[in-house]
Write an enzyme that holds these catalytic residues in place. Structure first.
Site, short mmCIF file in Angstrom:
data_model
loop_
_atom_site.label_atom_id
_atom_site.label_comp_id
_atom_site.label_asym_id
_atom_site.label_seq_id
_atom_site.Cartn_x
_atom_site.Cartn_y
_atom_site.Cartn_z
N GLU A 14 43.85 42.78 36.62
CA GLU A 14 45.11 42.95 37.35
C GLU A 14 46.17 41.99 36.83
O GLU A 14 46.70 41.14 37.57
CB GLU A 14 44.90 42.76 38.85
CG GLU A 14 44.13 43.90 39.48
CD GLU A 14 44.16 43.90 41.00
OE1 GLU A 14 44.49 42.86 41.60
OE2 GLU A 14 43.86 44.95 41.59
N GLU A 20 39.25 50.11 40.89
CA GLU A 20 38.94 49.47 42.17
C GLU A 20 39.59 50.24 43.30
O GLU A 20 40.72 50.70 43.18
CB GLU A 20 39.56 48.06 42.26
CG GLU A 20 38.97 47.02 41.38
CD GLU A 20 39.71 45.68 41.58
OE1 GLU A 20 40.30 45.47 42.66
OE2 GLU A 20 39.70 44.89 40.65
#
Ligand code: GLA
Length: 660
Positions: A143, A300
């Site tokens: 991320e 995710e």
């Protein structure tokens, strides 16, 4: 088949738990895990000291059990020894504060010292595992930009100057672009330029906008540096990183990043609330279109509650499955969660996982294992592409950044919310729509909606004019067409770049105070913004007028016919319920109609994937009551139902429409 799995953090658990993990993974149908994301401190306990033995063992164990590894480069969170030796890698806030170690991602994207250490780790990982058959992909960092997108350090200042010198070539060109004759800001040397650190008042808007562009580019550059090392050492292993096309995460221009990875991966977390299901679909839709319609990887999402919202509610029954399958419908070929086993310690111990604290004898694990079995029955879907819709919503990071800057008519405006409201209106009418980046080819779309398209370079203006000239139906709205790429106003009256195309003129912006609202004659209510729209020619039709207050009688929504196409202007914020009837009218004139039976429109989302021979029609029950989708063309896949429980999903197949 579709990939199924999670982030796996075995270093948080004793060795015997690993055996139970792989047993349960097999039971759940897990065939991929992301590994070593936050393992730097374990893998390199000190400068020059390496410990790969434990990771070797985990990877071997997974491989023996048929589970592939999406292997992280492990650079996401630098270890304490590194930040102790080199505190100069820590990010700096706009007001000069330091983001200290103790959490994660405390590194400056532009730090040469961080790069040196991180890239050494990337090289060590690639050399160590280049021949391991379990490794199916590289997972760069994690991320990127989640916590460190904006760094105002001296490293950032240096890199920003270099980025600006490349963009503008000379300081005079920068002075013009930044409008520095305002407030005595004229620079005589690039060395004088700083990031927009906290100042006495509003920082120069173009400086702010360029800093946002620079910050997205700086992380993209970092991504490339890791990737280039991997491409040299392991040219055959695909590389990805997990994007965050979700919520209000807006710092990274993913449309611009997508070309840097071998396949797009995304993380998404459900945002509870009235538009939660819509936002889930919106994110998946945009991700699929950023991926160019190709399959992508859901890296995710959560099985149930997260731990970082103000109140973290568990998912309702069926929502785990619905959320996963919504991503698959929009092109995901992988369904992965954060994380495999719920942590006992650390900041995410209250975040759900595939194996909750209760263990395998739990509703969550049973749902997880059930979904794993169902995904096997969707094997044929793997590799299929998004089947394009006939309508598009344009999504433009530059407009998101520019429209929400300070010193504007209203600080209440929310770019993404407006785009989402339009998306909700499409869903309410049962119309399929693609959410596409502004650079996308629009020629296949009968209708294009561009909410708050605020930053409009001449080239984009020209493309949209051509689109309409060629018979396209274009819709935009308040605070659109206002500025160019330098954030300079398009002169001649608002909506600037689009005033001629739309055939309207707005003399003064119409922001509304909190609690203020204005009625329209079509029953809609304007809040937040209500432009008084003056048609500038007889070819402009008024689709809705205001009926209350000072605005009474003025036009709110207009449409100008242009050959076979049209250009419509939505002068007010109407919210999803107010947009739906207007959209119904605009869509009908563009020749669009819902593919769903009337009784399912709004209740069911229809999304189509295709492999050219077979269409896979996903039908998602958006409601909390049962629906029957028997009336939709196609046959349910074996084992899939036509009667959908609340929040349930079905998949039908039908022969693909002949192409080419
Ligand atoms: C992000 C991170 C994960 C985890 C989850 C929790 O997506 O990548 O490491 O923190 O959030 O929701």
């Amino acid at each position: 088949r579709l990939a199924y799995g999670a982030d796996y953090n075995p270093e948080q658990w004793p060795r015997e738990t690993w055996d139970e993990d792989v047993r349960l993974m097999r039971e759940a149908g897990v065939n991929v895990v992301s590994l070593a994301i936050f393992s730097w401190a374990r893998l390199q306990p000190a400068r020059g000291a390496w410990d790969f033995a434990w990771l070797d063992e985990v990877i071997d164990l997974l491989h023996e059990n048929g589970i592939a590894v999406d292997l992280a480069t492990a650079t996401a969170s630098p270890p304490p020894w590194l930040t102790t030796e080199h505190p100069e890698i820590l990010p700096v806030t706009a007001s000069g504060g330091i983001l200290w170690p103790g959490a994660r991602q405390h590194w400056r994207p532009t730090s040469p010292v961080f790069r040196e250490h991180a890239l050494k780790l990337v090289t060590a990982m690639a050399e160590r595992y280049k021949d391991h058959p379990a490794v199916c992909a590289w997972h760069i960092s994690n991320e990127l930009g989640c916590h460190n997108i904006y760094d105002y350090s001296d490293d950032a200042a240096r890199a920003f100057r270099g980025w600006l010198a490349e963009r503008y070539g000379s300081i005079d060109v920068l002075n013009d672009a930044w409008g520095t004759d305002f407030w005595s800001q004229r620079y005589t040397d690039f060395q004088q330029i700083l990031p927009p650190r906290q100042a006495a008042s509003h920082a120069n808007p173009t400086q702010q906008l360029d800093f946002k562009r620079f910050s997205s580019d700086a992380l993209k550059q970092y991504l490339r540096e890791e990737r280039d090392i991997l491409n040299v050492i392991t040219p055959d292993i695909p590389v990805t990183t997990n994007f965050m096309v979700m919520g209000e995460t807006k710092g990274m221009d993913y449309a611009d990043w997508a070309g840097e990875v071998d396949f797009v991966a995304n993380d998404h977390y459900f945002v509870p609330g009235p538009q939660g299901v819509d936002e889930l679909s919106f994110s998946a839709n945009l991700t699929g279109n950023i991926a160019g319609g190709n399959p992508w990887f859901l890296m995710e999402h959560s099985t149930s509650a997260v731990n970082w919202q103000p109140v973290n509610t568990p998912k309702k029954p069926g929502a785990l499955r619905r959320d996963s399958l919504t991503h698959v419908a929009h092109g995901a070929d992988a369904v992965c969660y954060f994380q495999w086993r719920q942590s006992r310690a650390g900041a995410e111990k209250f975040h759900s996982a595939m194996v909750p604290h209760a263990g395998e004898d739990s509703p969550i694990f049973r749902s997880v294992a059930g979904l794993g079995r169902e995904l096997e029955s969707l094997s044929d879907v793997a590799g299929s592409h998004r089947s394009p819709a006939s309508a598009a919503i344009l999504f433009d990071w530059n407009s998101w950044w520019a429209s929400e800057q300070d010193s504007h008519p209203s600080d209440r405006l929310r770019y993404k919310q407006e785009a989402l409201d339009w998306y909700s209106a499409f869903l309410a009418l049962g119309l399929r729509v693609d959410v596409v980046p502004s650079a996308a080819d629009l020629s296949g779309y009968a209708l294009v909606v561009a909410p708050i398209l605020h930053a409009v370079p001449a080239a984009l203006k020209g493309r949209l004019e051509d689109y309409v000239q060629n018979g396209g139906h274009f819709v935009t709205g308040y605070f659109s067409g206002i500025a160019d790429e330098n954030d300079h106003i398009w002169l001649g009256g608002y909506p600037g770049a689009f005033a001629d195309l739309l055939g309207v003129r707005v003399d003064e912006f119409g922001p509304l105070l909190d609690g203020e609202s204005i009625q329209l004659d079509n029953g809609a209510t304007a809040t937040l913004w209500a432009d008084r729209v003056q048609p500038s020619g007889h070819d402009v039709e008024i689709l809705a007028r205001y009926t209350t207050g000072e605005h009474s009688g003025d036009a709110a929504v207009t449409r100008r016919a242009v050959g076979n196409g049209s250009a419509a202007y939505m002068g007010a914020r109407l919210g999803a319920p107010g947009l739906a009837p207007v959209l119904a009218d605009l869509a009908a004139s563009a020749g669009l109609s819902s593919e769903l039976p009337a009784e399912l429109r709004g209740a069911v989302e229809m999304v189509v994937r295709t492999d050219g021979r077979t269409d896979y029609v996903f039908l998602i029950n958006r409601t909390d009551t049962a629906v029957d989708v028997t009336g939709v063309e196609g046959a349910p896949l074996p084992g899939w139902e036509s009667k959908l429980d609340p929040r349930s999903v079905s998949v039908l197949t039908r022969r693909a429409a002949a192409t080419g």
